[in-house]
Design an enzyme around this catalytic site. Structure first.
Site, PDB file in Angstrom:
ATOM      1  N   HIS A  77       0.960  -1.604  -9.778  1.00 35.67           N
ATOM      2  CA  HIS A  77       1.021  -0.346  -9.015  1.00 35.67           C
ATOM      3  C   HIS A  77       2.328  -0.217  -8.233  1.00 35.67           C
ATOM      4  O   HIS A  77       2.839   0.888  -8.045  1.00 35.67           O
ATOM      5  CB  HIS A  77      -0.129  -0.280  -8.005  1.00 35.67           C
ATOM      6  CG  HIS A  77      -1.394   0.339  -8.531  1.00 35.67           C
ATOM      7  ND1 HIS A  77      -1.453   1.598  -9.059  1.00 35.67           N
ATOM      8  CD2 HIS A  77      -2.665  -0.142  -8.584  1.00 35.67           C
ATOM      9  CE1 HIS A  77      -2.696   1.879  -9.414  1.00 35.67           C
ATOM     10  NE2 HIS A  77      -3.465   0.834  -9.137  1.00 35.67           N
ATOM     11  N   HIS A 120      -2.948  -6.146 -11.782  1.00 34.13           N
ATOM     12  CA  HIS A 120      -3.185  -4.703 -11.691  1.00 34.13           C
ATOM     13  C   HIS A 120      -2.506  -4.115 -10.447  1.00 34.13           C
ATOM     14  O   HIS A 120      -1.811  -3.099 -10.529  1.00 34.13           O
ATOM     15  CB  HIS A 120      -4.708  -4.475 -11.644  1.00 34.13           C
ATOM     16  CG  HIS A 120      -5.140  -3.052 -11.471  1.00 34.13           C
ATOM     17  ND1 HIS A 120      -5.851  -2.379 -12.439  1.00 34.13           N
ATOM     18  CD2 HIS A 120      -4.965  -2.179 -10.446  1.00 34.13           C
ATOM     19  CE1 HIS A 120      -6.085  -1.140 -11.996  1.00 34.13           C
ATOM     20  NE2 HIS A 120      -5.567  -1.002 -10.792  1.00 34.13           N
ATOM     21  N   GLU A 121      -2.711  -4.775  -9.305  1.00 35.51           N
ATOM     22  CA  GLU A 121      -2.178  -4.224  -8.047  1.00 35.51           C
ATOM     23  C   GLU A 121      -0.659  -4.346  -7.980  1.00 35.51           C
ATOM     24  O   GLU A 121       0.020  -3.438  -7.477  1.00 35.51           O
ATOM     25  CB  GLU A 121      -2.833  -4.901  -6.841  1.00 35.51           C
ATOM     26  CG  GLU A 121      -4.353  -4.767  -6.763  1.00 35.51           C
ATOM     27  CD  GLU A 121      -4.878  -3.342  -6.878  1.00 35.51           C
ATOM     28  OE1 GLU A 121      -4.150  -2.387  -6.555  1.00 35.51           O
ATOM     29  OE2 GLU A 121      -6.030  -3.185  -7.328  1.00 35.51           O
ATOM     30  N   CYS A 146      -9.796   1.518 -11.854  1.00 29.24           N
ATOM     31  CA  CYS A 146      -8.838   1.727 -10.777  1.00 29.24           C
ATOM     32  C   CYS A 146      -9.385   2.789  -9.829  1.00 29.24           C
ATOM     33  O   CYS A 146      -9.897   3.814 -10.292  1.00 29.24           O
ATOM     34  CB  CYS A 146      -7.507   2.200 -11.377  1.00 29.24           C
ATOM     35  SG  CYS A 146      -6.242   2.548 -10.154  1.00 29.24           S
ATOM     36  N   LEU A 147      -9.270   2.547  -8.530  1.00 33.93           N
ATOM     37  CA  LEU A 147      -9.772   3.512  -7.550  1.00 33.93           C
ATOM     38  C   LEU A 147      -9.022   4.841  -7.647  1.00 33.93           C
ATOM     39  O   LEU A 147      -9.532   5.864  -7.210  1.00 33.93           O
ATOM     40  CB  LEU A 147      -9.656   2.943  -6.132  1.00 33.93           C
ATOM     41  CG  LEU A 147     -10.580   1.753  -5.826  1.00 33.93           C
ATOM     42  CD1 LEU A 147     -10.290   1.213  -4.434  1.00 33.93           C
ATOM     43  CD2 LEU A 147     -12.045   2.138  -5.960  1.00 33.93           C
ATOM     44  N   GLY A 197      -9.457  -4.229  -5.072  1.00 33.48           N
ATOM     45  CA  GLY A 197      -8.024  -4.298  -4.823  1.00 33.48           C
ATOM     46  C   GLY A 197      -7.468  -2.922  -4.526  1.00 33.48           C
ATOM     47  O   GLY A 197      -8.030  -1.912  -4.956  1.00 33.48           O
ATOM     48  N   GLN A 224      -1.408   3.667  -3.328  1.00 31.93           N
ATOM     49  CA  GLN A 224      -2.665   4.396  -3.551  1.00 31.93           C
ATOM     50  C   GLN A 224      -3.171   5.100  -2.285  1.00 31.93           C
ATOM     51  O   GLN A 224      -4.076   5.928  -2.369  1.00 31.93           O
ATOM     52  CB  GLN A 224      -3.755   3.439  -4.054  1.00 31.93           C
ATOM     53  CG  GLN A 224      -3.464   2.889  -5.447  1.00 31.93           C
ATOM     54  CD  GLN A 224      -4.574   1.955  -5.887  1.00 31.93           C
ATOM     55  OE1 GLN A 224      -4.550   0.778  -5.573  1.00 31.93           O
ATOM     56  NE2 GLN A 224      -5.562   2.491  -6.582  1.00 31.93           N
TER      57      GLN A 224
HETATM   58 ZN    ZN Z   1      -5.449   0.561  -9.503  1.00 33.61          ZN
END
Ligand code: ZN
Length: 156
Positions: A136, A132-133, A90-91, A48, A53
């Site tokens: 963000h 999660h996304e 998380c990336l 995701g 991000q």
């Molecule tokens: Zn994330």
């Protein structure tokens, strides 16, 4: 298509804390951004990615799980049921993992790239990824909700 640079907490946590704005018009630029976000997510082996991000404060999310590839514009969670606990990463926080509690299943309402409203109900990983996304987009990072951080030996 292009692989974009992913903003990490070390680069600019303040930016990751900003609230993203709604998309009011789905322009060709927005569609290119969706394509680039998908390529970036895949290149990073993530499931995701939110636009913030990759440096864009717009309410746009892409997710890819076993259920398929999903593109969400202006996503909103309209239903949550049950709970699940598990490892989350998380990336934007590379190499870190935490144990979180999330709804078992969620339903998200959003626009697709043609501007049509749709709903997706997902459970397990897909539910966790959607929560999660979407977090963000409001500047929330999973570590805000973590039960505890996990060591590398605790993550499969
Ligand atoms: Zn994330």
């Amino acid at each position: 298509m292009a692989v974009l640079k992913i903003v990490t907490d070390k680069d600019d946590e303040e930016f990751l804390r900003k609230k993203s704005r709604e998309v009011t018009e789905i322009t060709p630029r927005i569609k290119t951004l969706l394509d680039d976000m998908i390529e970036t997510m895949r290149a990073a082996n993530g499931c995701g990615l939110a636009a913030v991000q990759v440096g864009v404060l717009r309410r746009i999310v892409v997710i890819e799980t076993e259920e398929g590839l999903f593109e969400f514009i202006n996503p909103v969670i309209v239903r949550k049921t049950g709970t699940q606990e598990g490892a989350e990463g998380c990336l934007s926080l590379p190499g870190k993992w935490g144990l979180t509690k999330r709804p078992k299943c969620v339903t998200v309402r959003a626009l697709d790239r043609d501007g049509n409203e749709f709903e997706v109900t997902g459970c397990d990983l897909l539910a966790k990824a959607m929560c999660h996304e979407i977090d963000h987009l409001d500047g929330i990072i999973y570590t805000d909700k973590v039960i505890r951080m996990l060591g590398a030996d605790e993550v499969e």
